[in-house]
Enzyme design. Structure first.
Site, PDB file in Angstrom:
ATOM      1  N   GLU A  44       0.785  -1.302  -0.122  1.00  0.00           N
ATOM      2  CA  GLU A  44       0.022   0.009  -0.042  1.00  0.00           C
ATOM      3  C   GLU A  44       0.900   1.229  -0.196  1.00  0.00           C
ATOM      4  O   GLU A  44       1.792   1.240   0.578  1.00  0.00           O
ATOM      5  CB  GLU A  44      -0.867  -0.050   1.256  1.00  0.00           C
ATOM      6  CG  GLU A  44      -1.932   1.138   1.355  1.00  0.00           C
ATOM      7  CD  GLU A  44      -2.481   1.095   2.519  1.00  0.00           C
ATOM      8  OE1 GLU A  44      -3.495   1.958   2.866  1.00  0.00           O
ATOM      9  OE2 GLU A  44      -2.154   0.615   3.648  1.00  0.00           O
ATOM     10  N   LYS A 117     -10.232   1.722  -1.734  1.00  0.00           N
ATOM     11  CA  LYS A 117     -10.269   1.044  -0.332  1.00  0.00           C
ATOM     12  C   LYS A 117     -11.701   1.293   0.386  1.00  0.00           C
ATOM     13  O   LYS A 117     -11.970   2.578   0.574  1.00  0.00           O
ATOM     14  CB  LYS A 117      -9.143   1.677   0.515  1.00  0.00           C
ATOM     15  CG  LYS A 117      -9.061   0.980   2.179  1.00  0.00           C
ATOM     16  CD  LYS A 117      -7.697   1.869   2.746  1.00  0.00           C
ATOM     17  CE  LYS A 117      -7.448   1.264   3.900  1.00  0.00           C
ATOM     18  NZ  LYS A 117      -6.090   1.811   4.631  1.00  0.00           N
ATOM     19  N   CYS A 160      -5.424  -2.982   3.031  1.00  0.00           N
ATOM     20  CA  CYS A 160      -5.064  -2.712   4.375  1.00  0.00           C
ATOM     21  C   CYS A 160      -6.113  -3.018   5.473  1.00  0.00           C
ATOM     22  O   CYS A 160      -6.663  -4.146   5.683  1.00  0.00           O
ATOM     23  CB  CYS A 160      -4.281  -1.365   4.601  1.00  0.00           C
ATOM     24  SG  CYS A 160      -3.196  -1.285   6.348  1.00  0.00           S
TER      25      CYS A 160
END
Length: 300
Positions: A44, A117, A160
């Site tokens: 990331e 995300k 993440c």
């Protein structure tokens, strides 16, 4: 009959200097491609330092459109090396609208999909809500938890903080994902004691391996390494713990990195998911008639 897929990941430090960070990424990508990797994933926000330790409006200048300089560079690497490449962008979608976006490039086809995300944290040292808008539920090739089709298979790419949510992994699996991939930036606060550090890292590894078990899928996780200071000087900064890994569809660890820069390459037998799901048929036995309350925030 087995269907083998060579997958690799790059675990690296990163710096505010994009050229330096991307040079480190390129070295890892080229090394893995030379070793035979067909699919390579980066961590990331690999193009810069982890800038979310503070809230600074000038940091938005780092953002780029999907097909900006970094995206075009990643696409050219995927084409030159004849690989599928999963990269990460601080995406400028429109003035005042920014995303933390994983982007997939497929050999000579260029960008074949992207995932914005969905779960955005907001904790001391991880002020991501200041910078990132969550992904949309319905946005063409970036539909919520929608896998991305490539020449090597259907990739369930998450980012993440998404890794802590079993719902995200399950929805990717239900949409036909053949792999779960998690580009990540996570580390310790230097003031945490050793026992707390170990608990955090073990929990992080365990939850992602459990997504492999629960869905019968291989999992690939790429984290960053190195100490990154707090630009404000208010805290000691973050020690990113590395620990990138690749596991099989029963959660078995096939490769596990330490806390230094590292490249990892594993050959996956992609037929094992079918075999595992025949003996552990979780999708068959799900009580979908009884799960309605999962769409509620809490059952009061």
């Amino acid at each position: 009959m087995s269907r083998n897929l060579k997958v690799g990941l790059v675990q690296q430090p990163a710096w505010p200097d994009k050229a330096r960070s991307l040079a480190e990424s390129e070295a890892g990508i080229r090394e893995l491609a030379t070793a035979g990797a067909q699919l390579v994933m980066l961590q990331e926000l690999h193009a810069t330092h982890y800038f979310c330790q503070t809230e600074e409006t000038e940091v938005f200048d780092l953002a780029e459109p999907l097909d900006g300089p970094t995206g075009s560079w990643l696409a050219s690497l995927a084409k030159e090396l004849d690989i599928v490449l999963v990269g990460s962008l601080f995406e400028r979608r429109a003035p005042g609208l920014y995303h933390n976006t994983a982007v997939v490039y497929d050999r000579d086809r260029g960008r074949v999909g992207h995932y914005r995300k969905m779960h955005i944290p907001d904790d001391p040292g991880f002020y991501e809500k200041f910078y990132f808008t969550p992904g949309d539920q319905d946005d063409g090739r970036a539909q919520g938890f929608q896998p991305i089709d490539t020449s090597l298979g259907r990739l369930g790419v998450l980012v993440c903080w998404d890794q802590w949510y079993p719902e995200a992994a399950r929805l990717m699996a239900l949409a036909g994902a053949e792999l779960l991939l998690y580009p990540t930036a996570i580390g310790w606060h230097p003031h945490d004691d050793r026992e707390e550090m170990n608990r955090q890292k073990e929990a992080w590894t365990l939850i992602q391996r459990s997504h492999g078990v629960a869905n019968g899928l291989p999992v690939i996780v790429a984290n960053r390494v190195g100490h990154e200071p707090d630009p404000s000087g208010a805290t000691p900064g973050i020690d990113f713990w590395g620990g990138s890994f690749i596991c099989g569809p029963q959660g078995e660890l096939l490769a596990h990195a330490g806390q230094e820069a590292e490249r990892m390459l594993v050959t996956l037998d992609m037929t094992r998911s079918e075999e595992v799901r025949r003996i552990w048929p979780y999708l068959r036995d799900r009580r979908i008639d009884a799960y309605g309350d999962l769409t509620r925030r809490y059952r009061d």
